[in-house]
Design an enzyme around this catalytic site. Sequence first.
Site, PDB file in Angstrom:
ATOM      1  CB  VAL A 183      -1.646  -0.244   1.121  1.00  0.00           C
ATOM      2  CG1 VAL A 183      -1.774   0.947   1.154  1.00  0.00           C
ATOM      3  CG2 VAL A 183      -1.700  -1.283   1.310  1.00  0.00           C
ATOM      4  CD  GLU A 184       3.411   1.945  -4.390  1.00  0.00           C
ATOM      5  OE1 GLU A 184       4.709   1.276  -5.063  1.00  0.00           O
ATOM      6  OE2 GLU A 184       3.017   3.583  -5.547  1.00  0.00           O
ATOM      7  CG  ASN A 185       1.135   7.902   2.247  1.00  0.00           C
ATOM      8  OD1 ASN A 185       1.627   9.251   1.884  1.00  0.00           O
ATOM      9  ND2 ASN A 185       0.563   7.670   2.355  1.00  0.00           N
ATOM     10  CB  ALA A 186       2.251  11.377  -2.270  1.00  0.00           C
ATOM     11  CB  CYS A 204       9.814  -7.270   4.761  1.00  0.00           C
ATOM     12  SG  CYS A 204       8.933  -5.950   4.646  1.00  0.00           S
ATOM     13  CE1 TYR A 206       6.551   7.352  -4.253  1.00  0.00           C
ATOM     14  CE2 TYR A 206       8.436   9.482  -3.628  1.00  0.00           C
ATOM     15  CZ  TYR A 206       6.618   8.802  -4.875  1.00  0.00           C
ATOM     16  OH  TYR A 206       6.905   8.962  -6.230  1.00  0.00           O
ATOM     17  CB  CYS A 220      12.104  -4.457   1.632  1.00  0.00           C
ATOM     18  SG  CYS A 220      10.794  -3.887   3.236  1.00  0.00           S
ATOM     19  CD  GLU A 231       7.007  -8.076   1.881  1.00  0.00           C
ATOM     20  OE1 GLU A 231       8.058  -9.090   0.677  1.00  0.00           O
ATOM     21  OE2 GLU A 231       6.782  -7.599   1.841  1.00  0.00           O
TER      22      GLU A 231
END
Length: 137
Positions: A46-49, A92, A51, A89, A58
Amino acid sequence: MDHTQLQPLIEQAILASTRAYAPYSRFQVGAALRLANGETILGCNVENASYGLTTCAERTALGAAIAGGHREFAAMAIYVATDEFVSPCGACRQVLLELAPDLPIWLVNRARRTMQVTPRQLLPLAFEARHLADLPS
């Protein structure tokens, strides 16, 4: 985990990837976490502006499992529609190591080829909670 158990987990990870919110990177990741009781919890990135606020697939699956009162995990499949295998990453890896250090993790690519790893293999010489006990009083 035999092929008959792994295939449904892979399909769940693929499904989870289609639910990813990835408008910036378009890098859709899906995770399927099999609990010890046989239930499967899904996670997607779930991305966000902003970052840094992005949540990986995960950690989404692990957080949902923990919130649901689950602490025993059997396996995880992580799917990314790439030709190469993509591993979790660093953040995670650290969370996986904390919650399930020996969890069998199946990395799955576009061709549905798999590679099995564990958090301990992904994060050698990791900082662990046990290190906190070594601090002087």
